[in-house]
Design a protein around this motif. Sequence first.
Motif, PDB file in Angstrom:
ATOM      1  N   GLY A   1       0.813  -1.213   0.000  1.00  0.00           N
ATOM      2  CA  GLY A   1       0.000   0.000   0.000  1.00  0.00           C
ATOM      3  C   GLY A   1       0.848   1.264   0.000  1.00  0.00           C
ATOM      4  O   GLY A   1       0.354   2.340  -0.324  1.00  0.00           O
ATOM      5  N   THR A   2       2.122   1.158   0.395  1.00  0.00           N
ATOM      6  CA  THR A   2       2.998   2.333   0.328  1.00  0.00           C
ATOM      7  C   THR A   2       4.121   2.045  -0.658  1.00  0.00           C
ATOM      8  O   THR A   2       4.760   0.989  -0.573  1.00  0.00           O
ATOM      9  CB  THR A   2       3.613   2.656   1.699  1.00  0.00           C
ATOM     10  N   ASP A   3       4.332   2.960  -1.565  1.00  0.00           N
ATOM     11  CA  ASP A   3       5.424   2.798  -2.528  1.00  0.00           C
ATOM     12  C   ASP A   3       6.557   3.740  -2.167  1.00  0.00           C
ATOM     13  O   ASP A   3       6.329   4.803  -1.597  1.00  0.00           O
ATOM     14  CB  ASP A   3       4.926   3.116  -3.949  1.00  0.00           C
ATOM     15  N   PRO A   4       7.779   3.340  -2.513  1.00  0.00           N
ATOM     16  CA  PRO A   4       8.907   4.240  -2.269  1.00  0.00           C
ATOM     17  C   PRO A   4       8.693   5.592  -2.934  1.00  0.00           C
ATOM     18  O   PRO A   4       8.217   5.644  -4.073  1.00  0.00           O
ATOM     19  CB  PRO A   4      10.087   3.512  -2.916  1.00  0.00           C
ATOM     20  N   SER A   5       8.984   6.661  -2.242  1.00  0.00           N
ATOM     21  CA  SER A   5       8.860   8.004  -2.820  1.00  0.00           C
ATOM     22  C   SER A   5       9.686   8.966  -1.974  1.00  0.00           C
ATOM     23  O   SER A   5       9.997   8.655  -0.817  1.00  0.00           O
ATOM     24  CB  SER A   5       7.394   8.455  -2.794  1.00  0.00           C
ATOM     25  N   PRO A   6      10.041  10.108  -2.536  1.00  0.00           N
ATOM     26  CA  PRO A   6      10.756  11.104  -1.727  1.00  0.00           C
ATOM     27  C   PRO A   6       9.929  11.530  -0.517  1.00  0.00           C
ATOM     28  O   PRO A   6      10.473  11.823   0.548  1.00  0.00           O
ATOM     29  CB  PRO A   6      10.941  12.282  -2.693  1.00  0.00           C
ATOM     30  N   GLU A   7       8.599  11.517  -0.652  1.00  0.00           N
ATOM     31  CA  GLU A   7       7.742  11.946   0.460  1.00  0.00           C
ATOM     32  C   GLU A   7       7.843  10.967   1.633  1.00  0.00           C
ATOM     33  O   GLU A   7       7.958  11.382   2.789  1.00  0.00           O
ATOM     34  CB  GLU A   7       6.265  12.056   0.024  1.00  0.00           C
ATOM     35  N   ILE A   8       7.801   9.671   1.312  1.00  0.00           N
ATOM     36  CA  ILE A   8       7.844   8.703   2.416  1.00  0.00           C
ATOM     37  C   ILE A   8       9.239   8.710   3.063  1.00  0.00           C
ATOM     38  O   ILE A   8       9.388   8.549   4.276  1.00  0.00           O
ATOM     39  CB  ILE A   8       7.377   7.278   1.983  1.00  0.00           C
ATOM     40  N   LYS A   9      10.240   8.980   2.257  1.00  0.00           N
ATOM     41  CA  LYS A   9      11.595   9.101   2.793  1.00  0.00           C
ATOM     42  C   LYS A   9      11.664  10.257   3.814  1.00  0.00           C
ATOM     43  O   LYS A   9      12.173  10.096   4.931  1.00  0.00           O
ATOM     44  CB  LYS A   9      12.555   9.393   1.638  1.00  0.00           C
ATOM     45  N   ALA A  10      11.104  11.396   3.423  1.00  0.00           N
ATOM     46  CA  ALA A  10      11.106  12.566   4.311  1.00  0.00           C
ATOM     47  C   ALA A  10      10.288  12.278   5.567  1.00  0.00           C
ATOM     48  O   ALA A  10      10.649  12.660   6.685  1.00  0.00           O
ATOM     49  CB  ALA A  10      10.547  13.779   3.573  1.00  0.00           C
ATOM     50  N   GLU A  11       9.177  11.575   5.364  1.00  0.00           N
ATOM     51  CA  GLU A  11       8.290  11.242   6.478  1.00  0.00           C
ATOM     52  C   GLU A  11       9.008  10.320   7.489  1.00  0.00           C
ATOM     53  O   GLU A  11       8.912  10.505   8.700  1.00  0.00           O
ATOM     54  CB  GLU A  11       7.037  10.577   5.876  1.00  0.00           C
ATOM     55  N   LEU A  12       9.757   9.350   6.972  1.00  0.00           N
ATOM     56  CA  LEU A  12      10.471   8.439   7.867  1.00  0.00           C
ATOM     57  C   LEU A  12      11.597   9.160   8.612  1.00  0.00           C
ATOM     58  O   LEU A  12      11.859   8.883   9.782  1.00  0.00           O
ATOM     59  CB  LEU A  12      11.026   7.240   7.088  1.00  0.00           C
ATOM     60  N   THR A  13      12.234  10.091   7.935  1.00  0.00           N
ATOM     61  CA  THR A  13      13.274  10.891   8.599  1.00  0.00           C
ATOM     62  C   THR A  13      12.656  11.695   9.731  1.00  0.00           C
ATOM     63  O   THR A  13      13.185  11.759  10.844  1.00  0.00           O
ATOM     64  CB  THR A  13      13.959  11.817   7.576  1.00  0.00           C
ATOM     65  N   ARG A  14      11.500  12.308   9.453  1.00  0.00           N
ATOM     66  CA  ARG A  14      10.795  13.073  10.489  1.00  0.00           C
ATOM     67  C   ARG A  14      10.433  12.174  11.672  1.00  0.00           C
ATOM     68  O   ARG A  14      10.570  12.541  12.829  1.00  0.00           O
ATOM     69  CB  ARG A  14       9.503  13.680   9.913  1.00  0.00           C
ATOM     70  N   HIS A  15       9.997  10.962  11.341  1.00  0.00           N
ATOM     71  CA  HIS A  15       9.600  10.011  12.387  1.00  0.00           C
ATOM     72  C   HIS A  15      10.794   9.664  13.296  1.00  0.00           C
ATOM     73  O   HIS A  15      10.663   9.621  14.521  1.00  0.00           O
ATOM     74  CB  HIS A  15       9.038   8.748  11.730  1.00  0.00           C
ATOM     75  N   LEU A  16      11.946   9.426  12.699  1.00  0.00           N
ATOM     76  CA  LEU A  16      13.147   9.110  13.485  1.00  0.00           C
ATOM     77  C   LEU A  16      13.528  10.274  14.391  1.00  0.00           C
ATOM     78  O   LEU A  16      13.894  10.093  15.551  1.00  0.00           O
ATOM     79  CB  LEU A  16      14.327   8.790  12.559  1.00  0.00           C
ATOM     80  N   ARG A  17      13.433  11.481  13.845  1.00  0.00           N
ATOM     81  CA  ARG A  17      13.790  12.665  14.636  1.00  0.00           C
ATOM     82  C   ARG A  17      12.800  12.876  15.782  1.00  0.00           C
ATOM     83  O   ARG A  17      13.173  13.338  16.857  1.00  0.00           O
ATOM     84  CB  ARG A  17      13.868  13.901  13.748  1.00  0.00           C
ATOM     85  N   ALA A  18      11.526  12.542  15.514  1.00  0.00           N
ATOM     86  CA  ALA A  18      10.512  12.760  16.548  1.00  0.00           C
ATOM     87  C   ALA A  18      10.594  11.703  17.636  1.00  0.00           C
ATOM     88  O   ALA A  18      10.310  11.973  18.795  1.00  0.00           O
ATOM     89  CB  ALA A  18       9.120  12.765  15.922  1.00  0.00           C
ATOM     90  N   THR A  19      10.970  10.478  17.278  1.00  0.00           N
ATOM     91  CA  THR A  19      11.002   9.436  18.303  1.00  0.00           C
ATOM     92  C   THR A  19      12.346   9.387  19.025  1.00  0.00           C
ATOM     93  O   THR A  19      12.415   9.004  20.181  1.00  0.00           O
ATOM     94  CB  THR A  19      10.685   8.038  17.726  1.00  0.00           C
ATOM     95  N   ILE A  20      13.422   9.753  18.363  1.00  0.00           N
ATOM     96  CA  ILE A  20      14.741   9.715  19.024  1.00  0.00           C
ATOM     97  C   ILE A  20      15.302  11.124  19.192  1.00  0.00           C
ATOM     98  O   ILE A  20      15.569  11.567  20.297  1.00  0.00           O
ATOM     99  CB  ILE A  20      15.736   8.824  18.243  1.00  0.00           C
ATOM    100  N   GLY A  21      15.472  11.818  18.088  1.00  0.00           N
ATOM    101  CA  GLY A  21      16.063  13.152  18.159  1.00  0.00           C
ATOM    102  C   GLY A  21      16.881  13.388  16.902  1.00  0.00           C
ATOM    103  O   GLY A  21      17.025  12.500  16.058  1.00  0.00           O
ATOM    104  N   ALA A  22      17.432  14.598  16.821  1.00  0.00           N
ATOM    105  CA  ALA A  22      18.115  14.995  15.591  1.00  0.00           C
ATOM    106  C   ALA A  22      19.296  14.087  15.257  1.00  0.00           C
ATOM    107  O   ALA A  22      19.626  13.894  14.084  1.00  0.00           O
ATOM    108  CB  ALA A  22      18.590  16.436  15.714  1.00  0.00           C
ATOM    109  N   LEU A  23      19.916  13.492  16.290  1.00  0.00           N
ATOM    110  CA  LEU A  23      21.107  12.693  15.990  1.00  0.00           C
ATOM    111  C   LEU A  23      20.774  11.400  15.258  1.00  0.00           C
ATOM    112  O   LEU A  23      21.662  10.727  14.738  1.00  0.00           O
ATOM    113  CB  LEU A  23      21.926  12.424  17.261  1.00  0.00           C
TER     114      LEU A  23
END
Length: 642
Positions: free
Chosen positions: A563-585
């Motif tokens: 249901g989800t295909d690779p895209s620049p949007e999902i890449k950005a979304e996953l980066t945001r998710h990592l930053r929100a759950t762990i932090g900028a590092l």
Amino acid sequence: MTQTDSRVTHLPTGSYYTPSGEYDDLYRRSMEDPEGFWAEQAESLDWFKPWEKVLDWQAPYARWFVGGKLNLSYQCLDRHVQTEVKNKVAFYWEGELGETQVLTYNEMYRLTNNYAAALKRLGVKRGDKVALYLPMIPALPVFMLACARLGAIFTVVFSAFSGQALADRVEDVGAKVIITSSGMHRRGKILPLKENAVEAAVKCPCVEKIVVVKHTGHHTEMDPDRDVWLDDILAGVDEYVAPEAMDANDPLFVLYTSGSTGKPKGILHGTAGYALWIAKTLQWAFNPDQKSVFWCTADIGWITGHSYVVFAPLELGLTSVMYEGAPDFPAIDRWWQLIAKYGVTIFYTSPTAIRMFMRHGEEWPAKYDLSSLKSLGSVGEPINPEAWLWYYRNIGHERISISDTWWQTETGGFMISPTPGIQPHPLKPGSATKPMPGVDVAVLDPDGKELPNGQTGFIVIRKPWPGMLLDIYQNQELYQQTYWSRFPGYYLPGDFCMKDQDNFLWLLGRADEVIKVAGHRISTAELESSIVGHSAVAEAAACSRPDEVKGEAIILFVTLRKGTDPSPEIKAELTRHLRATIGALATPEEIFFVNLLPKTRSGKIMRRLLKAVATGATVGDTSTLDDGASIDEARAAFEELK
Ligand code: WT7
């Protein structure tokens, strides 16, 4: 890392180098009679009640100075305000916007007593847990000292961690109070610390109060039942709070760090052994005197800041610089400007910072008078000889020694480093040189046999040392398993090491699933558990690849759910998710989408293969691989990007 034998034969000279003894003699004594040696060293601490036994070693638990009573805030402050140190500067503080504060020992003493009194009124008492989520402002060391004074166990959470990461730590430690600030400045922006603290408080029922230090001017909503301004809970008059008489082995703080599990572990440090270890090692590695101006650039959110921004310099009555902002704001010369402005004599920073400065060119430091410097230091990851030499030439002007200090959150203080405070000795760019007195190092092969010089293996420490962690907070099993199970009776740091023909030690990076991004520790498991928490992700594998500035950079391989295909949007979304759950590092350098991850027949992800793909190295033996297609696919995803 490449090694070099280009020994710096030029011994830094000058009146600064007043050897206080012979390294070899001191080291030998510390090995032959550790208890006698440490009993003698411990005379430098002020004891409320003397200890009865130097060491109680019941592997893997070491308890130092059993029966002794003391208080670390007394060591750092009360002792000094009874002498001429009273009016000496403890901290030159400088904010990112250029505002300054000069805090004398007496001022620190007053603030610590007042903050301790305020915490007491909030109901904080001996044994309670307090979380400190603050930027690099004077309130942070003052609150650490105030907690130590009350015997409350503090945990400092690095201000760049997200609200979720804060919540994980607050919950694990069971903090009653979170202390934060309205916000913090970073490269001209304001980061909303208070909002993150609220997120954590809402998630953690243990939290009763949030104390807010006013720092940035922006508005923050205060919940009248839960949130209080620091200014409102101070009495407005000077108060005195008697320091608690702590047992030598009472816990002082918990500091979370990454291991091989998905959850950071709480490293628990004690009082007397830790206090002694950090003060002695600072003296040995940097040879400060009463005129020194010491600047350790680490954030207090890491162990380097705990030990060498806050406690050890104060124990020794030194003057320190503390700076709130980024090294490159408003420009890349900010640090050199501060060294010149405050006449810094000892400068201690990280290879990542040095490599960043290198990239910008030597003309930046060359603009400033750095002649006050007498000693340099490096910490956090292996320093490559090129960066070492750049530092030696462009900052030290080939005059002064560099102490490359190898140690860990768990060790409390320096373990391996040159010791100009004992005796200057020749250096080799990229080698942390020799163990500190008391540190019994060996290099072992996977079967536990000691390796001959010149061969790389696992570094172990064969004797307990005073700064050794007490435990992993509420997880004795993990403590035993992580550090003591592979080579029973020996402490396992998890690094590769090589001892060369001159007995110099070369620390060669982690031997486990820990990644060092700009010197900060993060585990592949932590990254993976964060990213598979996103609803679009089916599976993920994390690894790293070498990075010219940061040492290592994070690379992720991800399979997406239907249901989800690779895209620049999902890449950005996953980066945001990592930053929100762990932090900028946790920001990944790259995310690769694949249909399958390479796994062994028993279902284990083969990170070694992914790392080889990500670094362009040859893949090696794939005989245990379950499906050859997935590795080809990973390679294709990687090639496409190039
Ligand atoms: C890991 C510990 C030590 C305080 C800051 C980091 C690596 C640290 C060096 C050094 C080579 C080093 C090791 C170690 N490391 N200093 N001088 N040379 N490697 O503390 O986050 O607990 O990380 O940092 O791999 O195990 P930490």
